[in-house]
Design a protein around this motif. Structure first.
Motif, PDB file in Angstrom:
ATOM      1  N   GLY A  24       0.833  -1.192   0.000  1.00 22.62           N
ATOM      2  CA  GLY A  24       0.000   0.000   0.000  1.00 22.62           C
ATOM      3  C   GLY A  24       0.863   1.235   0.000  1.00 22.62           C
ATOM      4  N   TYR A  25       0.248   2.354  -0.355  1.00 18.44           N
ATOM      5  CA  TYR A  25       0.995   3.612  -0.351  1.00 18.44           C
ATOM      6  C   TYR A  25       0.047   4.762  -0.026  1.00 18.44           C
ATOM      7  CZ  TYR A  25       4.100   7.385  -1.720  1.00 18.44           C
ATOM      8  OH  TYR A  25       4.890   8.508  -1.712  1.00 18.44           O
ATOM      9  N   HIS A  26       0.469   5.618   0.902  1.00 20.31           N
ATOM     10  CA  HIS A  26      -0.357   6.752   1.309  1.00 20.31           C
ATOM     11  C   HIS A  26       0.416   8.064   1.351  1.00 20.31           C
ATOM     12  CE1 HIS A  26      -3.654   4.058   2.140  1.00 20.31           C
ATOM     13  NE2 HIS A  26      -2.828   3.298   2.844  1.00 20.31           N
ATOM     14  N   GLY A  27       1.683   8.047   0.927  1.00 23.61           N
ATOM     15  CA  GLY A  27       2.409   9.305   0.884  1.00 23.61           C
ATOM     16  C   GLY A  27       3.783   9.220   1.493  1.00 23.61           C
ATOM     17  N   ASN A  28       4.506  10.333   1.433  1.00 22.71           N
ATOM     18  CA  ASN A  28       5.910  10.352   1.833  1.00 22.71           C
ATOM     19  C   ASN A  28       6.206  11.258   3.021  1.00 22.71           C
ATOM     20  OD1 ASN A  28       8.212   8.915   1.153  1.00 22.71           O
ATOM     21  ND2 ASN A  28       8.165   9.582  -0.975  1.00 22.71           N
ATOM     22  N   THR A  29       5.208  11.985   3.535  1.00 18.73           N
ATOM     23  CA  THR A  29       5.410  12.652   4.817  1.00 18.73           C
ATOM     24  C   THR A  29       5.438  11.570   5.893  1.00 18.73           C
ATOM     25  OG1 THR A  29       3.020  13.052   4.883  1.00 18.73           O
ATOM     26  CG2 THR A  29       4.427  14.869   4.154  1.00 18.73           C
ATOM     27  N   LEU A  30       5.915  11.885   7.083  1.00 12.92           N
ATOM     28  CA  LEU A  30       6.319  10.835   8.001  1.00 12.92           C
ATOM     29  C   LEU A  30       5.197   9.895   8.441  1.00 12.92           C
ATOM     30  CD1 LEU A  30       9.074  12.551  10.152  1.00 12.92           C
ATOM     31  CD2 LEU A  30       9.334  10.882   8.321  1.00 12.92           C
ATOM     32  N   TYR A  31       4.018  10.408   8.805  1.00  9.06           N
ATOM     33  CA  TYR A  31       2.974   9.473   9.230  1.00  9.06           C
ATOM     34  C   TYR A  31       2.356   8.771   8.028  1.00  9.06           C
ATOM     35  CZ  TYR A  31       0.035   7.226  12.632  1.00  9.06           C
ATOM     36  OH  TYR A  31      -0.529   6.276  13.442  1.00  9.06           O
ATOM     37  N   ALA A  32       2.215   9.487   6.921  1.00 12.05           N
ATOM     38  CA  ALA A  32       1.705   8.849   5.705  1.00 12.05           C
ATOM     39  C   ALA A  32       2.657   7.745   5.249  1.00 12.05           C
ATOM     40  CB  ALA A  32       1.522   9.887   4.601  1.00 12.05           C
ATOM     41  N   LEU A  33       3.962   7.969   5.386  1.00 12.97           N
ATOM     42  CA  LEU A  33       4.944   6.945   5.042  1.00 12.97           C
ATOM     43  C   LEU A  33       4.882   5.788   6.039  1.00 12.97           C
ATOM     44  CD1 LEU A  33       7.215   5.998   3.219  1.00 12.97           C
ATOM     45  CD2 LEU A  33       8.817   7.353   4.577  1.00 12.97           C
ATOM     46  N   SER A  34       4.616   6.097   7.297  1.00 12.59           N
ATOM     47  CA  SER A  34       4.438   5.044   8.299  1.00 12.59           C
ATOM     48  C   SER A  34       3.321   4.098   7.887  1.00 12.59           C
ATOM     49  CB  SER A  34       4.103   5.664   9.664  1.00 12.59           C
ATOM     50  OG  SER A  34       5.114   6.524  10.113  1.00 12.59           O
TER      51      SER A  34
END
Length: 456
Positions: free
Chosen positions: A149-159
């Motif tokens: 899955g992928y939700h982004g590259n900012t820290l919590y989204a990357l988490s």
């Protein structure tokens, strides 16, 4: 006085350490793009490329669309910037009204705009947490997410993203999340369409019981998986079971439609295909069609009323939240899609395109899977088609193939690691929704030629 800018780049291509741009790939030779028209891009040498992926599935309405450009330019002439804490604006109100009308069948009607999909995902996760606090359930803080899955590259989204190669570097900075399997038809251990829904739903509920429903805030998912699995839609009945489970255990559902939303699947919200009614929905990419960074979070009015009563408002804020220029960009895109009946007209082309992809690409050597919905498709490559054996990551198949395709005039979007967290190669296609039948054939032909001529 007219200000003129010198955008001249001396060379036809740029390779690090030339220039002052921190290039994404320090070992790649970058052509200098000069302009685009429709589904095509052109570089400084005059070379023509078919933009088969809309960049990163962003350019949903192609390039050089003067009607859209004029709509954005008119707003830029009026006001440079106004902070969402101090003003609202006519384009913001109109954009929110348009999105709320589209989301009415989903039960969502309150909209905020941000500057990227990652930002909108972060805002959604914060909204869920604050809502539970305001409801009096301060222990509900955990997030369930899916891998791949992928939700982004900012820290919590990357988490929340199943991207091991990123987490290897940034792991010490990331937050813990609860992870379950994403629906992934090509590597599902049971029959995907007949038993897949129950297989994946059972894992969700077992995980909730193990973690304790009283500790879980939300479940975030891509309604149709993007580059993480290659455009796999969920099996029949999956979201019906997910909704039942989340409602039973008081867990909020966040539908991440940054890639698959805004018309990419043939309906404005991918959720519409599956009878899904999430508590929040996140948009990006196609919402701005590549003109300016714009994303959106759409939530339920009753949840906002809870915040108004307890906290007084949503505590999250960012500089460009609800900026008039961003709102005008999204509004112009939405109006263009509505006025030109883009989704209605694109249906026949997408059906033809997907059919041709299956017919011409599936039989090729090393093609393990071709799947897609609307103007969104994925092709997974394998070393052994019978065993579904992925290429070793060391071969960098996806990265090399995408460069090979670009050299031959086709732009694709790569992903790797989806097979087992380390190995696995696929490419995504996501051309303009305005693509014609002839252009669809051109796209398939270019992809076929690229695969047949590629040597790893």
């Amino acid at each position: 006085m007219v200000l003129r800018h010198n955008f001249c780049v001396m060379s036809q291509t740029v390779h690090y350490p030339q220039g002052n741009v921190l290039l994404r790939n320090l070992n790649k030779n970058y052509p200098v793009v000069t302009h685009g028209k429709g589904v095509h891009l052109f570089d400084k040498e005059g070379k023509k490329y078919f933009d088969g992926s809309g960049g990163a599935l962003v350019a949903t309405l192609g390039h050089g669309n003067e009607e859209i450009a004029r709509g954005v330019f008119e707003q830029l002439q009026k006001v440079a910037y106004a902070n969402g804490m101090q003003f609202t604006s006519e384009p913001m109100e109109a954009c929110a009204r348009n999105l709320a009308e589209k989301a009415k069948p989903l039960g969502l009607n309150k909209v905020t705009l941000l500057a990227s999909g990652s930002e909108a995902v972060e805002a959604a996760i914060k909204f869920a947490r604050q809502l539970w606090m305001d409801r009096g359930f301060s222990n509900k803080h955990k997030l369930i997410t899916r891998a791949p899955g992928y939700h982004g590259n900012t820290l919590y989204a990357l988490s929340a993203s199943g991207r091991p190669h990123y987490k290897k570097v940034y792991g010490p900075l990331l937050s813990p999340v609860v992870t379950i399997q994403a629906p992934y038809g090509y590597r599902c251990p049971v029959d995907y369409q007949t038993a897949g829904a129950e297989y994946y739903a059972r894992e969700l509920e077992e995980t909730i019981l193990k973690e304790g429903a009283e500790t879980i805030s939300a479940f975030i998912f891509e309604t149709v998986s993007g580059s993480s699995t290659g455009a796999w839609a969920p099996p029949k009945g999956y979201f019906q079971r997910v909704q039942e489970i989340c409602k039973k255990h008081d867990i909020l559902m966040i539908a991440d439609e940054v890639m698959c939303g805004s018309g990419r699947t043939g309906k404005f919200f991918a959720a519409e295909h599956f009878g899904l009614k999430p508590d929040m929905i996140v948009l990006g990419k196609g919402l701005n069609a590549g003109l300016m960074p714009v994303s959106a979070l759409i939530v339920r009015e009753s949840d906002v009323n809870t915040m108004k009563t307890v906290s007084g408002g949503f505590m999250h804020a960012q500089t460009y939240m609800q900026s008039p220029s961003m709102a005008a960009t999204a509004l112009t895109v939405l109006n263009f899609m509505d006025q030109h009946q883009v989704l209605e007209k694109s249906h026949a082309v997408s059906e033809h395109w997907l059919s041709e992809l299956h017919r011409h690409i599936s039989p090729l050597k090393n093609v393990g899977s071709v799947t897609g919905i609307g103007h969104m498709a994925g092709v997974e490559f394998v070393q052994d088609k019978t065993q579904k054996t992925p290429f070793p990551i060391a071969k960098k198949f996806a990265q090399k193939f995408v460069q090979h395709a670009q050299d031959h005039g086709l732009i694709l979007w790569p992903n790797y690691g989806q097979a087992d967290g380390i190995n696995g190669d696929l490419v995504m296609l996501g051309p303009s929704l305005l693509m014609t039948h002839a252009e669809a054939d051109e796209c398939v032909d270019l992809l076929k030629r690229a695969i047949e001529s590629f040597q790893i």
